[in-house]
Design an enzyme around this catalytic site. Structure first.
Site, mmCIF file in Angstrom:
data_model
loop_
_atom_site.group_PDB
_atom_site.id
_atom_site.type_symbol
_atom_site.label_atom_id
_atom_site.label_comp_id
_atom_site.label_asym_id
_atom_site.label_seq_id
_atom_site.Cartn_x
_atom_site.Cartn_y
_atom_site.Cartn_z
ATOM 1 N N ASP A 92 36.214 25.068 -22.661
ATOM 2 C CA ASP A 92 37.638 24.894 -22.841
ATOM 3 C C ASP A 92 37.846 23.941 -24.020
ATOM 4 O OD1 ASP A 92 40.316 24.985 -22.535
ATOM 5 O OD2 ASP A 92 40.378 23.900 -20.636
ATOM 6 N N CYS A 313 30.366 33.758 5.992
ATOM 7 C CA CYS A 313 29.774 33.277 4.739
ATOM 8 C C CYS A 313 28.259 33.125 4.913
ATOM 9 C CB CYS A 313 30.392 31.929 4.368
ATOM 10 S SG CYS A 313 29.688 31.189 2.880
ATOM 11 N N CYS A 318 26.399 27.376 5.417
ATOM 12 C CA CYS A 318 26.839 28.118 6.598
ATOM 13 C C CYS A 318 25.669 28.714 7.382
ATOM 14 C CB CYS A 318 27.819 29.220 6.192
ATOM 15 S SG CYS A 318 29.403 28.553 5.648
ATOM 16 N N HIS A 344 29.447 25.420 -0.540
ATOM 17 C CA HIS A 344 30.124 26.482 0.214
ATOM 18 C C HIS A 344 31.347 27.005 -0.553
ATOM 19 C CE1 HIS A 344 32.359 28.618 3.302
ATOM 20 N NE2 HIS A 344 33.389 27.866 2.951
#
Ligand SMILES: [Zn+2]
Length: 384
Positions: A92, A313, A318, A344
């Site tokens: 950016d 997930c 998880c 996650h």
């Protein structure tokens, strides 16, 4: 011969599944880019990112110019080698950061003079100097320096900023040509993406997109100035306008938009690439994205909860750990807690886009997105 290409594999309505080829590999779109502002996706290393299937990441010219310095990174062989990420990178331009420094910056046609948020030192960003910084960093895709305004700005302010961004694009493009003539890139070539501005004003967005297209044949297009305070229906309406104005055979990157529902709504409106700091920033605050909405792991209700963050997930957090364990880590200020939630959340968005891509290819994106959005919005949000 350009090292950049974009091909569409499937299309349904405005939603597209494509392949964006860069000097550091192919990005299967739609895709979420994890944000490594300071040359690190906070708490995750390149192995984590590869393991979850992340293909492209984002870094930031403003932050890396101030610290450690883009020339230092150039001397290490560029950002890919410095941070040991061998996949595609987008940088950016720093427009968003510089224009956020309310009270610490002065804007002119030449550029923006500002004070560093780190040590107060004075710096000047111009369309040309930002191209030199991004050249030093060596990302595959580099964004132009643009004039960023608040989301609800009235038309005259939005027009002024959009037209300045167009003039700055001419200067940025000329500087890239000059740099390439004087010293061809040592490794990969770079693709300069222009940024379509125009706030929430459809006519300005149309004018900006047409003026940018008239300036050249770009490898891809940024859509800036959204998710900065305007209402969501306004953002979706503007995306539909921009979708109709941009060439379908180039990737479109919606800048800084990364909440799960915005990704799905963006895909339905022709967006190919997304980025946002939300998954790692929210992860550090204890918030987790799930298919049933957001949850805040610090809440007492999870103290004895044996379930994973999200049963659907398959991230390492998880697969192995319970909500109760991760909550314990957070309440004990253990750094593994924020790492697991960041991991996650990034995994969740990378895979959300992979699922959307599969649905587009299968011709089921309408039903898939309807079901996904209904489920996501149906449960109470428990995040703080
Ligand atoms: Zn997970």
């Amino acid at each position: 011969m350009s090292e950049f290409a974009f091909s569409l594999e499937a299309q349904h309505g405005a939603a597209r599944a494509g392949r964006f080829t860069t000097p550091h590999g192919v990005v299967e779109t739609p895709a979420f880019m994890a944000v490594g502002t300071l040359a690190t996706v906070k708490s995750l290393d390149p192995d984590d990112l590869h393991a979850m299937g992340a293909q492209m990441i984002l870094s930031n010219a403003y932050h890396l110019h101030l610290r450690p310095g883009d020339e230092l990174i150039r001397d290490f062989g560029g950002l890919h080698r410095f941070m040991q990420w061998d996949g595609p990178i987008l940088t950016d331009s720093g427009g968003f950061q510089v224009f956020s420094l309310e009270g610490l910056r002065t804007v002119s046609e030449e550029g923006v003079e500002f004070r560093s948020h780190i040590d107060g030192s004075t710096h000047v960003f111009t369309p040309e100097s930002v191209m030199r910084i991004e050249r030093n960093l060596g990302a595959d895709v580099i964004m132009q320096f643009d004039h960023v305004i608040p989301g609800q700005s009235e038309e005259s302010v939005a027009r002024d900023a959009s037209e300045r961004s167009l003039r700055w694009l001419v200067r940025a493009s000329a500087e890239v040509e000059r740099l390439t003539r004087e010293e061809p890139p040592r490794d990969n070539s770079q693709a300069l993406f222009p940024i379509v501005q125009g706030g929430i004003h459809a006519s300005l967005r149309r004018e900006a997109a047409r003026a940018i297209r008239a300036q050249g044949d770009w490898a891809g297009y940024g859509i800036g100035g959204l998710s900065v305070g305007e209402a969501k229906p306004e953002m979706y309406r503007i995306l539909e306008v921009v979708d109709s104005e941009l060439p379908s055979d180039r990737p479109r990157y919606l800048m800084g938009v990364g909440f799960p529902e915005d990704l799905v709504e963006g895909v339905l409106r022709g967006v190919d690439l997304f980025d946002c700091v939300a998954p790692t920033r929210m992860g550090r605050n204890g918030a987790a994205f799930t298919n049933d909405g957001r949850l805040n792991i610090k809440r007492a209700e999870f103290r004895t909860d044996k379930r994973p963050l999200d049963e659907r997930c398959d991230c390492t957090a998880c697969r192995r750990f319970s909500r109760a364990y991760i909550r314990h880590l957070f309440t004990s200020d253990e750094i593994l807690g924020l790492r697991l939630l960041s991991l996650h959340n990034v995994h969740f968005l990378v895979h959300l886009m992979r699922d959307a891509r599969a649905a587009i290819r299968a011709g089921t994106i309408d039903a898939w997105s309807r079901e996904w959005l209904a489920r996501y919005h149906s449960r109470p949000v428990t995040a703080a």
